[in-house]
Design an enzyme around this catalytic site. Structure first.
Site, mmCIF file in Angstrom:
data_model
loop_
_atom_site.group_PDB
_atom_site.id
_atom_site.type_symbol
_atom_site.label_atom_id
_atom_site.label_comp_id
_atom_site.label_asym_id
_atom_site.label_seq_id
_atom_site.Cartn_x
_atom_site.Cartn_y
_atom_site.Cartn_z
ATOM 1 N N LYS A 174 59.322 34.901 49.367
ATOM 2 C CA LYS A 174 58.482 36.177 48.858
ATOM 3 C C LYS A 174 59.792 37.413 48.406
ATOM 4 O O LYS A 174 60.304 37.870 48.841
ATOM 5 C CB LYS A 174 58.290 37.037 49.645
ATOM 6 C CG LYS A 174 56.873 38.342 49.357
ATOM 7 C CD LYS A 174 57.876 39.639 49.005
ATOM 8 C CE LYS A 174 58.397 40.225 50.204
ATOM 9 N NZ LYS A 174 59.350 41.327 49.824
ATOM 10 N N SER A 227 67.946 43.997 56.411
ATOM 11 C CA SER A 227 68.266 44.892 57.123
ATOM 12 C C SER A 227 67.869 44.359 58.321
ATOM 13 O O SER A 227 66.797 43.754 58.742
ATOM 14 C CB SER A 227 68.204 46.480 57.029
ATOM 15 O OG SER A 227 66.133 45.846 57.064
ATOM 16 N N CYS A 282 76.023 42.453 51.685
ATOM 17 C CA CYS A 282 76.410 42.484 53.008
ATOM 18 C C CYS A 282 77.736 41.937 53.588
ATOM 19 O O CYS A 282 78.011 42.205 54.416
ATOM 20 C CB CYS A 282 75.608 41.249 53.367
ATOM 21 S SG CYS A 282 75.826 39.810 53.130
HETATM 22 P P1 NAD Z 1 64.802 44.705 53.621
HETATM 23 O O1 NAD Z 1 65.359 44.662 55.434
HETATM 24 O O2 NAD Z 1 64.849 46.219 53.130
HETATM 25 O O3 NAD Z 1 64.169 44.194 52.837
HETATM 26 C C1 NAD Z 1 64.428 42.578 53.441
HETATM 27 C C2 NAD Z 1 62.510 42.057 52.883
HETATM 28 O O4 NAD Z 1 62.027 42.562 54.047
HETATM 29 C C3 NAD Z 1 62.352 42.589 51.504
HETATM 30 O O5 NAD Z 1 61.918 41.135 50.484
HETATM 31 C C4 NAD Z 1 61.441 43.184 51.361
HETATM 32 O O6 NAD Z 1 60.017 43.471 51.153
HETATM 33 C C5 NAD Z 1 60.778 42.552 53.044
HETATM 34 N N1 NAD Z 1 60.525 44.205 53.804
HETATM 35 C C6 NAD Z 1 61.163 45.385 54.198
HETATM 36 N N2 NAD Z 1 60.246 45.814 55.257
HETATM 37 C C7 NAD Z 1 59.571 45.033 56.238
HETATM 38 C C8 NAD Z 1 59.221 45.195 57.362
HETATM 39 N N3 NAD Z 1 58.786 46.027 57.788
HETATM 40 N N4 NAD Z 1 58.469 44.128 57.801
HETATM 41 C C9 NAD Z 1 58.727 43.104 57.244
HETATM 42 N N5 NAD Z 1 59.011 43.015 55.330
HETATM 43 C C10 NAD Z 1 59.742 43.769 55.631
HETATM 44 O O7 NAD Z 1 66.145 44.299 53.213
HETATM 45 P P2 NAD Z 1 67.359 45.556 51.517
HETATM 46 O O8 NAD Z 1 67.517 46.662 51.619
HETATM 47 O O9 NAD Z 1 66.372 44.482 50.335
HETATM 48 O O10 NAD Z 1 68.900 44.671 51.504
HETATM 49 C C11 NAD Z 1 69.393 45.776 52.484
HETATM 50 C C12 NAD Z 1 69.697 44.620 53.884
HETATM 51 O O11 NAD Z 1 70.019 43.533 53.708
HETATM 52 C C13 NAD Z 1 71.108 44.995 53.811
HETATM 53 O O12 NAD Z 1 70.683 45.209 55.694
HETATM 54 C C14 NAD Z 1 72.169 43.505 53.965
HETATM 55 O O13 NAD Z 1 73.875 44.078 54.867
HETATM 56 C C15 NAD Z 1 71.147 43.080 54.622
HETATM 57 N N6 NAD Z 1 71.357 41.871 53.977
HETATM 58 C C16 NAD Z 1 72.322 41.298 54.778
HETATM 59 C C17 NAD Z 1 72.996 39.239 53.941
HETATM 60 C C18 NAD Z 1 73.002 38.669 55.117
HETATM 61 O O14 NAD Z 1 73.270 37.334 54.696
HETATM 62 N N7 NAD Z 1 73.622 38.282 56.467
HETATM 63 C C19 NAD Z 1 72.882 39.498 52.383
HETATM 64 C C20 NAD Z 1 72.190 40.310 51.762
HETATM 65 C C21 NAD Z 1 71.322 41.125 52.662
#
Ligand code: NAD
Length: 496
Positions: A174, A227, A282
């Protein structure tokens, strides 16, 4: 009329059972480029059925055949590189050179799984008891799943599905609903490489479909990158539902600059790591911790270099930094800049005033704060934009204390020419990935990626050998091929 991005189920594009859609933007123009289906549990049911059926034969396919498909996949990824880069730039906004680099880091995971026959080799001990041998094998688990963030539309999905599939599992991905097209193309290419239908499925959508995946009893593993609040939520829910979970979260990566660092080189490295991909990484450096004796000179260099960055659409080769992902996200970053100003930090460069903000698209200039303190929200929280904050400390010990007390522990870098200090730093810093004069220490695919503290939930890092272990179950066999002497023994077997 915009195009609709549907799902990839059982090796073909399939319309959604849901009538909900989301907008996909071109962040460089601010225009809607497509509508993406927001899948629901009926779509999931179809994908699970297809993945479960495919598992029956895929899990029995020889490991050498699986490797051959990934060799072919690598070739196809390379020959389709330009199209994939264009898709990343069009929906994420990254400049093309950066999109190319992120794609390459994904392809490196495919390189890694081309060696899957070697990676899946078990252990064998002959004669652990008289006439008894012991060996272990790694077997696939079943239908696996992964949910990925917007910031790496090719690389992060490729941290997951190539490893899961090479290990003999089937997979439901997804991707982020903000930039889903790249994942669709990745799935199509894997099928072209020879992957049977149903082994990889891509479902689009948001929380509704993620919750359905978390609750589905036939899905055995859940991989997440995103996140921290969502990582925490999915980790709890997937674990409660008996799934194996790897969940990687947010970050606030510190660059520690000691008095002997080569300041010009250090400033170049920090600028690249802070403002590359508009800070939406990240592993971005978002905090500089400078010892007081170099802080003025370093801030001067950082301001000058950040001011000269060329900002604009990612498909124009002269640009070094592109837009943010959405207007909402841009406004969130602007709100943080305001919080920093209100809290009394010194603004050396204000991205809100940059001329690029008057153009269409979700652009913001680079922002640099000095004299930030650990209580300010711009230090404590992940901003995920082109905002860099500088904290001044008296010495090395104060710098390491700051990094260790922070909520996040994803990446960290130290800039110094003193070997003993660097060694002490590596030993004591409470962060998962450490750079020594390297600002973005993302491990290669044959190592493993993961932070500490609130940057990860669950016990498994992603890719590398942790990935192989995560996507397999170990079976350990103790075998005796001798005639039974006919006696009964109720005591615990021991080595004789
Ligand atoms: P996000 O958490 O908003 O979304 C990530 C995924 O989760 C998406 O596919 C989204 O559809 C889904 N999602 C969002 N809210 C949800 C919920 N309430 N319940 C279930 N699923 C949900 O993150 P983003 O804005 O897409 O990406 C940025 C974040 O990702 C930043 O915090 C960044 O640090 C983190 N990140 C971490 C790494 C790592 O390796 N640690 C790598 C890349 C990005």
């Amino acid at each position: 009329m915009t195009s609709i991005i549907n799902h990839w189920i059982n090796g073909e594009l399939q319309p959604s059972a849901s009538e909900r859609y989301g907008d996909v933007f071109n962040p460089a123009t601010g225009e809607v480029s497509a509508s993406v289906s927001m899948g629901n549990s009926d779509d999931l049911e179809k994908a699970v059925e297809s993945a479960s059926k495919a598992f029956e034969t895929w899990s029995q396919t020889s490991v050498t055949k699986r490797a051959q498909i990934f060799f072919k996949y690598k070739e196809l990824l390379e020959s389709n590189r330009e199209e994939l880069i264009d898709l990343i730039t069009a929906e994420h906004g990254k400049v093309a050179a950066d999109a190319a680099g992120s794609l390459q880091r994904g392809i490196e995971v495919v390189d890694f799984v081309c060696g899957i026959p070697h990676l899946l080799k078990g252990e064998f001990s002959e004669q652990v008891g008289t006439g008894i041998d012991c060996y272990s094998t790694r077997q696939p688990i079943g239908v696996c799943s992964g949910v990925t963030p917007f910031n790496f539309p090719a690389m992060v999905p490729m941290w997951m599905f190539p490893i899961a599939i090479a290990c003999g599992n089937t997979f439901i991905l997804k991707p982020s609903e903000k930039d889903p097209s790249c994942a669709m193309k990745l799935a199509e290419l894997l099928q072209e490489a020879g992957l049977p239908k149903g082994v990889l499925n891509v479902l689009n959508g948001d929380k509704e479909i993620v919750d359905a995946i978390l609750d589905h009893p036939s899905i055995k593993t859940f991989s997440f990158v995103g996140s921290t609040p969502v990582a925490q939520y999915v980790h709890e829910k997937a674990s409660a539902n008996g799934k194996r979970v790897q969940a990687l979260g947010g970050a606030k990566n510190h660059a520690i600059v000691l008095e002997d660092a080569s300041l010009d080189q250090t400033a170049n490295a920090i600028i690249g790591a802070a403002y590359g991909s508009a800070g939406e990484r990240c592993m971005a450096i978002s905090v500089v911790v400078a010892v007081e004796s170099v802080a003025d000179e370093l801030c001067g260099l950082l301001t000058k270099k950040a001011e000269s960055l060329r900002i604009g659409p990612g498909n124009e080769p002269e640009n070094e930094m592109g837009p943010l992902i959405t207007d909402d996200h841009k406004n969130k970053v602007i709100d943080y800049i305001q919080q920093g100003e209100d809290a009394g930090a010194t603004i050396l460069l204000d991205g809100r005033d940059h001329e690029v903000t008057s153009k269409p698209g979700f652009f913001l200039g680079p922002t640099l704060f000095d004299h930030v303190n650990p209580e300010m929200s711009i230090y404590k929280e992940e901003i995920f934009g082109p905002v860099l904050v500088v904290l001044r400390v008296k010495d090395f010990n104060a710098a390491i204390k700051l990094a260790n007390e922070h909520q996040f522990g994803n990446g960290v870098a130290i800039f110094t020419n003193q070997g003993s200090k660097a060694r002490e730093f590596v030993h004591s810093v409470e962060v998962g990935m450490v750079g020594i004069n390297v600002a973005i220490p993302v491990p290669l695919s044959f190592y493993t990626f993961g932070g500490w503290k609130d940057s990860i939930f669950g016990s498994s890092n992603i890719y590398g050998m942790d990935g192989i272990r995560f996507f397999t179950r170990t079976k350990t066999v103790t075998a005796r091929w001798v005639d039974d002497d006919g006696s009964i023994n109720l005591s615990m077997p021991t080595v004789k």
